[in-house]
Design a protein around this motif. Sequence first.
Motif, short mmCIF file in Angstrom:
data_model
loop_
_atom_site.label_atom_id
_atom_site.label_comp_id
_atom_site.label_asym_id
_atom_site.label_seq_id
_atom_site.Cartn_x
_atom_site.Cartn_y
_atom_site.Cartn_z
N LEU A 66 -0.05 2.51 -1.71
CA LEU A 66 -0.03 1.08 -2.05
C LEU A 66 1.09 0.37 -1.29
O LEU A 66 0.93 -0.74 -0.80
CB LEU A 66 0.13 0.89 -3.56
CG LEU A 66 -1.05 1.33 -4.42
CD1 LEU A 66 -0.71 1.19 -5.91
CD2 LEU A 66 -2.31 0.53 -4.09
N TYR A 67 2.24 1.06 -1.21
CA TYR A 67 3.38 0.50 -0.48
C TYR A 67 3.01 0.30 1.00
O TYR A 67 3.30 -0.74 1.60
CB TYR A 67 4.56 1.46 -0.62
CG TYR A 67 5.83 1.01 0.06
CD1 TYR A 67 6.79 0.26 -0.63
CD2 TYR A 67 6.09 1.34 1.39
CE1 TYR A 67 7.97 -0.14 -0.01
CE2 TYR A 67 7.25 0.95 2.02
CZ TYR A 67 8.19 0.21 1.32
OH TYR A 67 9.36 -0.19 1.93
N ASN A 68 2.33 1.29 1.56
CA ASN A 68 1.97 1.21 2.98
C ASN A 68 0.85 0.22 3.26
O ASN A 68 0.85 -0.47 4.27
CB ASN A 68 1.52 2.59 3.50
CG ASN A 68 2.67 3.59 3.53
OD1 ASN A 68 3.82 3.21 3.71
ND2 ASN A 68 2.35 4.86 3.33
N GLN A 69 -0.11 0.17 2.36
CA GLN A 69 -1.32 -0.61 2.64
C GLN A 69 -1.28 -2.03 2.09
O GLN A 69 -1.91 -2.91 2.64
CB GLN A 69 -2.55 0.10 2.05
CG GLN A 69 -2.81 1.49 2.57
CD GLN A 69 -3.31 1.50 4.00
OE1 GLN A 69 -3.99 0.57 4.42
NE2 GLN A 69 -2.94 2.52 4.76
N LEU A 70 -0.59 -2.20 0.97
CA LEU A 70 -0.69 -3.48 0.27
C LEU A 70 0.56 -4.33 0.40
O LEU A 70 0.51 -5.47 0.87
CB LEU A 70 -0.96 -3.24 -1.21
CG LEU A 70 -2.39 -3.25 -1.67
CD1 LEU A 70 -2.45 -3.13 -3.18
CD2 LEU A 70 -3.11 -4.52 -1.21
N GLU A 71 1.66 -3.77 -0.07
CA GLU A 71 2.86 -4.59 -0.13
C GLU A 71 4.06 -3.65 -0.25
O GLU A 71 4.05 -2.70 -1.03
CB GLU A 71 2.79 -5.50 -1.37
CG GLU A 71 3.84 -6.60 -1.40
CD GLU A 71 3.85 -7.34 -2.74
OE1 GLU A 71 2.82 -7.30 -3.47
OE2 GLU A 71 4.89 -7.93 -3.06
N GLU A 72 5.11 -3.95 0.49
CA GLU A 72 6.29 -3.07 0.47
C GLU A 72 7.16 -3.36 -0.75
O GLU A 72 8.27 -3.88 -0.64
CB GLU A 72 7.06 -3.20 1.78
CG GLU A 72 6.22 -2.75 2.97
CD GLU A 72 7.03 -2.55 4.24
OE1 GLU A 72 8.20 -2.94 4.27
OE2 GLU A 72 6.45 -2.00 5.20
N ARG A 73 6.61 -3.02 -1.89
CA ARG A 73 7.33 -3.27 -3.14
C ARG A 73 8.32 -2.15 -3.42
O ARG A 73 7.94 -0.97 -3.49
CB ARG A 73 6.34 -3.42 -4.30
CG ARG A 73 5.71 -4.81 -4.34
CD ARG A 73 4.70 -4.92 -5.44
NE ARG A 73 5.26 -4.59 -6.76
CZ ARG A 73 4.62 -4.83 -7.91
NH1 ARG A 73 3.44 -5.41 -7.89
NH2 ARG A 73 5.17 -4.48 -9.04
N GLU A 74 9.57 -2.51 -3.63
CA GLU A 74 10.63 -1.52 -3.85
C GLU A 74 10.33 -0.66 -5.10
O GLU A 74 10.60 0.54 -5.12
CB GLU A 74 11.98 -2.23 -3.98
CG GLU A 74 13.19 -1.32 -3.90
CD GLU A 74 13.15 -0.33 -2.73
OE1 GLU A 74 13.47 0.86 -2.96
OE2 GLU A 74 12.77 -0.71 -1.60
N ALA A 131 6.03 5.67 4.27
CA ALA A 131 6.64 4.61 3.45
C ALA A 131 8.16 4.64 3.53
O ALA A 131 8.81 3.60 3.64
CB ALA A 131 6.18 4.76 1.99
N SER A 132 8.72 5.83 3.47
CA SER A 132 10.18 5.95 3.34
C SER A 132 10.88 6.11 4.68
O SER A 132 12.08 5.87 4.77
CB SER A 132 10.51 7.17 2.48
OG SER A 132 10.13 8.35 3.18
N GLY A 133 10.13 6.54 5.67
CA GLY A 133 10.76 6.86 6.95
C GLY A 133 11.60 8.13 6.93
O GLY A 133 12.30 8.43 7.90
N GLU A 134 11.49 8.91 5.86
CA GLU A 134 12.31 10.13 5.77
C GLU A 134 11.73 11.26 6.62
O GLU A 134 10.59 11.67 6.42
CB GLU A 134 12.39 10.62 4.31
CG GLU A 134 13.22 9.72 3.41
CD GLU A 134 13.16 10.17 1.95
OE1 GLU A 134 12.78 11.34 1.68
OE2 GLU A 134 13.47 9.34 1.07
N THR A 135 12.52 11.79 7.54
CA THR A 135 12.08 12.91 8.38
C THR A 135 11.75 14.14 7.54
O THR A 135 10.78 14.86 7.80
CB THR A 135 13.19 13.31 9.38
OG1 THR A 135 13.71 12.11 9.94
CG2 THR A 135 12.64 14.20 10.46
#
Lengths: 396, 396
Positions: A66-74, A131-135
């Motif tokens: 949902l964060y990736n597709q819809l809205e970057e909600r914290e 979503a997080s960019g964590e490697t």
Amino acid sequence: MNHDFKELAQIYKNALLQDVIPFWQKHSVDWQQGGYFTCLDREGNVYDTDKFIWLQNRQVWTFAMLYNQLEEREDWLQIARNGANFLPQHGRDSDGNWYFSLNREGKPLVQPYNIFSDCFAAMAFSQYALASGETRAKDVALQAYNNVLHRKDNPKGKYNKTYPGTRPMKTLAVPMILANLSLEMDWLVQSDKLENIIDITVQEVMSDFLDQEQGLMYENVAPDGSHIDCFDGRLINPGHGIEAMWFIMDIARRRNDAKLVNQTVDLVLNILNFGWDSEYGGIYYFMDADGHPPQQLEWNQKLWWVHLESLVALSMGYRLTEREECWDWYQKVHDYAWSRFADPKYGEWFGYLDRGGQVLLNLKGGKWKGCFHVPRALYLCWQQFEALSQRKQRLV
Amino acid sequence: MNHDFKELAQIYKNALLQDVIPFWQKHSVDWQQGGYFTCLDREGNVYDTDKFIWLQNRQVWTFAMLYNQLEEREDWLQIARNGANFLPQHGRDSDGNWYFSLNREGKPLVQPYNIFSDCFAAMAFSQYALASGETRAKDVALQAYNNVLHRKDNPKGKYNKTYPGTRPMKTLAVPMILANLSLEMDWLVQSDKLENIIDITVQEVMSDFLDQEQGLMYENVAPDGSHIDCFDGRLINPGHGIEAMWFIMDIARRRNDAKLVNQTVDLVLNILNFGWDSEYGGIYYFMDADGHPPQQLEWNQKLWWVHLESLVALSMGYRLTEREECWDWYQKVHDYAWSRFADPKYGEWFGYLDRGGQVLLNLKGGKWKGCFHVPRALYLCWQQFEALSQRKQRLV
């Protein structure tokens, strides 16, 4: 019900964002120990705290998606992170295989006998890495994905109870999940490797597991795709077949393969004809291809995911083909499902109805139902109707 | 229904000898390849030829038991022999563990992950050795019995999927079957060894698995008998608890332990109060002790063996105590069971009804239902009513 796609898109959007996601957000997050509670009663109260790896990973996937597709909600990212921090630490054995379940604090309860724990881990951590960019999350996803590829020919490993050689069989679930999973991994895996895996899985599903003559997907076949006359070999799981068909329909759409799109739509319609309960409505859970008594006592029950996967397949099929039979079936399944599974009083959807359509288990989540099929299907149906409504607008 | 014990004895005797035994005699024997077909549809037609070891051994037991207890009929011995010759040859792995299932010709299909395959082998070959006088059969029985004793603390062996240490649990089925099995073995095993095993198992069932306060048998408890708050730890299987109680009632009777007889009767009545479906009648299959949704989707179905074991427990309890509550419950379960499970049209009993009491699977046998619970219960109820009718005659 009319062809008001805009209204339908709105219904799915509202259900997703004002009902279902808030339900899980409010009731399911274990902020203290990490991960999620999935055993929620009708009102959302936790009645069991064990953590089932399929459902834990699926909930990470849902909130990250949902964060990736819809809205970057914290707040969504934070919920995904609450699982993503807990799971790699507790969820795997020393060989990197994902356990089946943990207790609340994360101690293993059931061994990694099930390849789908690894599948859902790969899906979850692929979305979460995006979503997080964590490697680190990327590494977890790739390790799980490679594990699935490594285990796929002997998915239960040493826990396999089948005696070798007497009656070799393979199961639809493996190539089917691999097709869907590979799409999820597309940003992480080299594209020729990925396309090759997808080719092989589509080919396997559409030739070995599909019975062309009957137009049915078999759950288990011999390695060469032939039928075996035994309980497992006669087993039809209509919801599973329909879900497999929309996975492949989605691949066919990406490849602009109209012939394959139409074939998958044909099959969805045919499986529905076969699996629909003409007396009480709804789609059976399990059937015997030859009409013998199935082994599964729950065979005639009506399950939430079966109906939601059908709504996805039918709305997607209609969007891609505009075939009227698809629309007729969509309406039939919509009316059945929305009036019985959705719970306007306490939110979310019931999971299990008896044959007659009455609630069988008064729950919103358990060992197998978590934050996954309902939100994924609501999201996907919304997208189909959004696309249809925009197309209609362009035509007006 | 009145207290006409003579008539009741006749009903059970006729059902056993004129209906149920002839049904299996006619339809189930695989004279060509050995062993039995257990997958029989309503009319007795074979719909699957796989051979499930529990049911194969149970059918040997049934025919040998009738030969030993009722009448030395050559045709019964021949049917028992048809399994007894086939099974030791095909049914065990090189370590002497009994497989779970074989194909029709006897090739292994499912590994020996299940200790109850060995239990039923011991029961079967003990009865068959008695009937046939074959030393070889005695050896098979003793080997299986010793295997059960050897495996009982880790019944699933290497197929156990539970992670060690996190949540140790033990299961009622093991001591319960051991109690019953040991009675079956009494002519083969040294009596002090046997009495010692029986003491331990009765003690374990009546202290660890029994919740005194609730008057319920739990399916799974911690090693010290305490409760564990998880799906398995909350599980109640009323039919299983009631079956365990008549096993122990039978032991108590042999030992002239009136106090224990009365305690088991109390428990049977209490479990029935807990497990009876007050809306539709019949006894639930699975329940959660705390009223949460159970994991088993078949939880509210009505199964033949649950009701037959209850008829045995109640008729035996009434014979041993003449308590009126026992008789009231007997009548209630009798009326429910005989009017719904028995199939006067094609013979034998249906196995599976839905909650409302309608036939769920149109079969007389399958993977789990064979020639065992129906004939054993009919035989035992007949014996109870025979004894009651003779006692009444003496009083007249």
